[in-house]
Scaffold this motif. Structure first.
Motif, short mmCIF file in Angstrom:
data_model
loop_
_atom_site.label_atom_id
_atom_site.label_comp_id
_atom_site.label_asym_id
_atom_site.label_seq_id
_atom_site.Cartn_x
_atom_site.Cartn_y
_atom_site.Cartn_z
N ALA A 186 -9.32 -36.02 -27.07
CA ALA A 186 -9.97 -37.45 -27.20
C ALA A 186 -9.22 -38.52 -28.00
CB ALA A 186 -11.42 -37.31 -27.83
N PRO A 187 -9.56 -39.81 -27.89
CA PRO A 187 -8.64 -40.87 -28.68
C PRO A 187 -8.70 -40.26 -30.23
CG PRO A 187 -9.91 -41.78 -27.09
CD PRO A 187 -10.54 -40.25 -26.98
N GLU A 188 -9.91 -39.80 -30.79
CA GLU A 188 -9.69 -39.51 -32.24
C GLU A 188 -9.04 -38.15 -32.43
OE1 GLU A 188 -13.96 -38.29 -30.24
OE2 GLU A 188 -12.33 -40.16 -30.06
N SER A 189 -8.83 -37.32 -31.62
CA SER A 189 -7.94 -36.32 -31.72
C SER A 189 -6.49 -36.60 -32.30
CB SER A 189 -7.80 -35.42 -30.58
OG SER A 189 -9.35 -35.12 -30.02
N PHE A 190 -6.13 -37.76 -31.96
CA PHE A 190 -4.55 -38.00 -32.22
C PHE A 190 -4.45 -38.04 -33.69
CE2 PHE A 190 -4.79 -38.52 -27.85
CZ PHE A 190 -3.57 -38.20 -27.20
N GLU A 191 -5.36 -38.67 -34.48
CA GLU A 191 -5.45 -38.83 -35.57
C GLU A 191 -5.12 -37.46 -36.60
OE1 GLU A 191 -4.90 -40.61 -39.32
OE2 GLU A 191 -5.18 -41.65 -37.56
N ARG A 192 -5.76 -36.47 -36.03
CA ARG A 192 -5.87 -35.14 -36.49
C ARG A 192 -4.26 -34.49 -36.05
NH1 ARG A 192 -5.68 -31.31 -40.14
NH2 ARG A 192 -5.70 -29.44 -39.38
N VAL A 194 3.94 -32.41 -26.11
CA VAL A 194 2.61 -32.78 -25.93
C VAL A 194 2.14 -32.59 -24.58
CG1 VAL A 194 0.65 -34.33 -26.64
CG2 VAL A 194 2.67 -34.36 -28.14
N SER A 195 0.99 -32.00 -24.27
CA SER A 195 0.38 -31.80 -23.00
C SER A 195 -0.67 -33.16 -22.64
CB SER A 195 -0.30 -30.71 -22.68
OG SER A 195 0.32 -29.26 -23.13
N ALA A 196 -0.96 -33.10 -21.54
CA ALA A 196 -1.93 -34.25 -21.12
C ALA A 196 -3.34 -33.87 -22.00
CB ALA A 196 -2.24 -34.23 -19.57
N MET A 197 -4.15 -35.15 -21.97
CA MET A 197 -5.29 -35.05 -22.70
C MET A 197 -6.38 -34.13 -21.75
SD MET A 197 -5.75 -39.01 -23.71
CE MET A 197 -7.24 -38.55 -24.53
N GLY A 198 -7.02 -33.23 -22.67
CA GLY A 198 -8.06 -32.59 -21.86
C GLY A 198 -7.96 -32.12 -20.39
N ASP A 199 -8.66 -32.72 -19.44
CA ASP A 199 -8.66 -32.51 -18.16
C ASP A 199 -8.00 -33.38 -17.33
OD1 ASP A 199 -10.41 -30.03 -18.72
OD2 ASP A 199 -12.33 -31.36 -18.57
N SER A 217 -0.34 -39.15 -23.38
CA SER A 217 -0.37 -38.43 -24.51
C SER A 217 0.69 -38.76 -25.68
CB SER A 217 -0.53 -37.01 -24.33
OG SER A 217 -1.58 -36.51 -23.64
N ILE A 218 1.90 -38.94 -25.10
CA ILE A 218 3.10 -39.25 -25.95
C ILE A 218 3.11 -40.55 -26.77
CG2 ILE A 218 4.46 -37.21 -25.01
CD1 ILE A 218 6.03 -39.36 -23.52
N ALA A 219 2.67 -41.49 -25.83
CA ALA A 219 2.39 -42.67 -26.31
C ALA A 219 1.55 -42.78 -27.07
CB ALA A 219 2.34 -43.76 -25.07
N LEU A 220 0.40 -42.40 -26.98
CA LEU A 220 -0.74 -42.40 -27.96
C LEU A 220 -0.47 -41.82 -29.07
CD1 LEU A 220 -3.94 -41.77 -25.51
CD2 LEU A 220 -3.07 -43.96 -26.69
N LEU A 221 0.25 -40.54 -29.27
CA LEU A 221 0.61 -40.01 -30.57
C LEU A 221 1.63 -40.66 -31.25
CD1 LEU A 221 0.42 -37.58 -32.53
CD2 LEU A 221 2.07 -36.40 -30.97
#
Length: 285
Positions: A35-41, A60-65, A97-101
Motif C-alpha cells: 500500500a502507499p503508506e507501506s513505503f514510509e515504513r 523492490v518488487s511490484a506492489m501487492g498483487d 515501486s522504485i519511483a514511489l520508494l
C-alpha cells in the motif's frame, strides 16, 4: 525513526569511519510495499541501515498483487498475449515501486535514484517471461554510490543480449538481488518479508512452527523446493555460487535477526558468476 535521529546516527558513523566502505543489498517483496503508506515504513528501515552501510542498493518488487492484475488485464485484451508484450507490460509494476520508494526517501531528506533492470545493467538471455541472468554491468550504480546516493533497482527484469526488455519469471526479484550483490561486492542480501524468517512450517497457518536461526544453502534450497515460498530456489543457487550470505527478516520487526543462510565459502570465484555464460549465449545465437 525521526529524521533527526537518522542525521545524528549518520554523522556519528561518518566521524567514526565505521561502515563507510560497506556495501549492502536490501530486497523488499510485494507484501512489504502493498500500500502507499507501506513505503514510509520501508524508508525507515533503509535509513536505519544507512547508519551502518554507506552504499546501499535496494531491490523492490511490484506492489501487492500488481503483477497478477497486469496479467489479468492483458488476458482480457488477448487470451494468449505475445510474451514480448507481456514483458513490456508487467515490468511496469516494479517501475511504480522504485519511483514511489525514491519519493518516500526524498520526503525524509535521503537522495535515492531509481533504476529499471536494464538501467542497472542486468543482462539476460532472450527468453521472454523466463529469462536467466548472464551478466550484471552496474556502472550507473557505482556512479550513484560515488555521488553519495542510494540506488533503488527494479527487481524481476533486465535487458537481453539482443536489447529486449525481459522478465525473470516468478520470484525473479530475489534473483535480481543476489546477482546485484555479486556484481557490486556486497557480502550479503537482506530480504524483508511478511514472516520473521524461514520456518519448518508455514507460520501463518501453524502457530507452533519453529524458525531456523541459520541454514546451509543446501538445506534452504531443499526446503523452498518443497514448496516454501519465502525465497526462490534460483536465488539460493546463485548465492551459493558466489558466496553471498542471505538473511531473511521481517519488515514489521526489524530487530529480529531472522534466518541466515550461508556456507563455508570455499571455492567462491574471484569474478562473479551468474545463471548463464554470456559468451556461450552469444556464440549460440
Amino acid at each position: 525513526m525521526s529524521c533527526y535521529r537518522f542525521w545524528l546516527n549518520g554523522l556519528q558513523a561518518l566521524f567514526s569511519g565505521e561502515g563507510m566502505e560497506k556495501v549492502l543489498v536490501m530486497k523488499f517483496g510485494g507484501a512489504s510495499v502493498a500500500a502507499p503508506e507501506s513505503f514510509e515504513r520501508v524508508a525507515e528501515i533503509i535509513m536505519e541501515r544507512r547508519t551502518q552501510y554507506h552504499n546501499i542498493a535496494v531491490v523492490v518488487s511490484a506492489m501487492g498483487d500488481t503483477t497478477d492484475e497486469l496479467i489479468s488485464l492483458a488476458r482480457k485484451v488477448n487470451p494468449n498475449p505475445p510474451k514480448r508484450e507481456m514483458d513490456m507490460l508487467i515490468t511496469v509494476g516494479e517501475r511504480i515501486s522504485i519511483a514511489l520508494l525514491a519519493m518516500a526517501l526524498a520526503k525524509n531528506g535521503v537522495v535515492a535514484k531509481s533504476f529499471t533492470g536494464s538501467q542497472s545493467g542486468i543482462v539476460t538471455s532472450h527468453e521472454h517471461t523466463g529469462a536467466k541472468i548472464v551478466n550484471v554491468k552496474p556502472h550507473r550504480l557505482h556512479k550513484t554510490f560515488a555521488d553519495g546516493h542510494l540506488a533503488i533497482v527494479a527487481g524481476f527484469q533486465g535487458v537481453s543480449t539482443e536489447g529486449e526488455i525481459t522478465t525473470l519469471g516468478r520470484g525473479g526479484s530475489d534473483t535480481t538481488a543476489v546477482a546485484l550483490a555479486a556484481a557490486i561486492g556486497a557480502p550479503s542480501v537482506e530480504f524483508y518479508k511478511d514472516v520473521a524468517g524461514i520456518f519448518d512450517a508455514d507460520p501463518k497457518r501453524h502457530s507452533q512452527a519453529v524458525k531456523f536461526s541459520s541454514m546451509t544453502y543446501e538445506d534452504a534450497y531443499k526446503l523452498v523446493s518443497r514448496g516454501a515460498e519465502v525465497l526462490h530456489p534460483r536465488c539460493i543457487k546463485l548465492a551459493e555460487k558466489n558466496g553471498v550470505i542471505l538473511q531473511v527478516k521481517s519488515f514489521i520487526n526489524g530487530d529480529d535477526p531472522g534466518t541466515v543462510i550461508q556456507g563455508d565459502n570455499r571455492g567462491v570465484p574471484a569474478v562473479p558468476v551468474y545463471e548463464l555464460e554470456e559468451e556461450a549465449l552469444l556464440a549460440g545465437r
